[in-house]
Design an enzyme around this catalytic site. Sequence first.
Site, short mmCIF file in Angstrom:
data_model
loop_
_atom_site.label_atom_id
_atom_site.label_comp_id
_atom_site.label_asym_id
_atom_site.label_seq_id
_atom_site.Cartn_x
_atom_site.Cartn_y
_atom_site.Cartn_z
N TYR A 23 0.92 -1.55 -0.12
CA TYR A 23 -0.28 -0.10 0.29
C TYR A 23 1.05 1.01 0.20
O TYR A 23 0.55 2.02 1.06
CB TYR A 23 -0.81 -0.11 1.29
N LEU A 24 1.83 1.06 -1.05
CA LEU A 24 2.75 2.34 -1.19
C LEU A 24 1.81 3.62 -1.24
O LEU A 24 1.12 3.87 -1.88
CB LEU A 24 3.98 1.93 -2.56
N HIS A 28 7.20 5.47 1.56
CA HIS A 28 8.17 4.31 0.51
C HIS A 28 9.06 4.50 -0.63
O HIS A 28 10.10 4.13 -0.24
CB HIS A 28 7.02 2.79 0.37
N ARG A 178 -1.70 3.66 7.12
CA ARG A 178 -2.63 3.74 8.25
C ARG A 178 -3.83 5.07 7.73
O ARG A 178 -4.94 4.72 8.37
CB ARG A 178 -2.06 2.92 9.14
P1 AMP Z 1 5.81 -0.06 6.34
O1 AMP Z 1 4.96 -0.72 5.20
O2 AMP Z 1 4.74 0.57 7.05
O3 AMP Z 1 6.48 -1.43 6.94
O4 AMP Z 1 6.99 0.26 5.76
C1 AMP Z 1 8.09 0.00 5.08
C2 AMP Z 1 9.18 1.36 5.06
O5 AMP Z 1 9.05 2.46 4.68
C3 AMP Z 1 9.77 1.57 6.70
O6 AMP Z 1 10.86 1.02 6.33
C4 AMP Z 1 9.13 2.25 7.32
O7 AMP Z 1 9.52 3.28 8.51
C5 AMP Z 1 9.42 3.07 5.65
N1 AMP Z 1 8.53 4.05 5.62
C6 AMP Z 1 6.89 3.84 6.27
N2 AMP Z 1 5.94 5.42 6.10
C7 AMP Z 1 7.49 5.91 5.62
C8 AMP Z 1 7.47 8.16 6.12
N3 AMP Z 1 6.48 8.91 6.14
N4 AMP Z 1 8.18 8.61 5.52
C9 AMP Z 1 9.34 7.43 4.97
N5 AMP Z 1 9.63 6.08 5.64
C10 AMP Z 1 8.29 5.80 5.53
#
Ligand code: AMP
Length: 276
Positions: A23-24, A28, A178
């Site tokens: 859900y990029l 990401h 989220r």
């Molecule tokens: P997730 O898909 O939420 O598990 O996140 C995957 C990666 O993206 C993790 O390393 C997160 O810390 C990073 N990430 C999520 N949201 C952000 C954001 N707003 N800015 C930078 N990195 C993010």
Amino acid sequence: MHAISNRYRKEGRKIAFVPTMGYLHDGHLSLVRKAGQMAEIVIVSIFVNPTQFGPNEDFERYPRDEVRDLDLLKDYKVDVVFSPTREEMYPEDHVTRIHVDKITKVLCAVSRPGHFEGVATVVMKLMQIVQPDFMMLGQKDYQQAMVIQQMIRDLNSPVEIIICPTVRESDGLAMSSRNTYLNDKERKAALLVSKSLDEAVSMAEEGETSAEKICERIRELYDENGLISVEYVEAVHPRTLEPVRKLEEITLIAVAVTIGKTRLIDNVLIESGSKS
Ligand code: AMP
């Protein structure tokens, strides 16, 4: 995936890896962009990891849209999207878990027992499969990045971690998959989370050195809004995550709140009076 990585490695090509739950969003994608700057080969994983969700958490309703994700990634230099099934990652007889001690007893771990064990386990598995030289993580999930860094140090893994800055919406809200759960009213309330961290930075810039006073002010701001329920507001050492009373050379201010049914986290590093 392992065979493909082996081939890249034999050819002497460096691999940068971006693990995600899909859900990029632009957060990401900033990691994907950075990965492209770090190495010739970029591998992105998409896997909603069941072991990092508690029994009453949002595993089932976590947003998923792989077609959309693949479409977004088309604009970037990505060599492989690794998207394993739950059964491939956790066959029935899978019993090993990675437990990182100490820094998994504070902050988010208090309300999410077992969460970081799930994170450490899946990241170690992904690292074994993908065999990256670099792994991109977001500062948004600061404690997660520290847990992974600790695990990598303790287990002598040769991977280099690159922590990328938090990407925000134009009004300051930290991007998160989220955020899609928030209705209009909740979305407005959520703005206070980043605003409160801005205020923390301003207080430090204006000479406030008491970490306790800064955290108190943040809690006050949340209390003024009826929709925000505070889980924690803490000032901690940026590596050990132990609480500090006075601002140090670098202090992490980390917050977690619930708005409606949505749990949001955010943080800021205050560096002797300036933010990063
Ligand atoms: P997730 O898909 O939420 O598990 O996140 C995957 C990666 O993206 C993790 O390393 C997160 O810390 C990073 N990430 C999520 N949201 C952000 C954001 N707003 N800015 C930078 N990195 C993010």
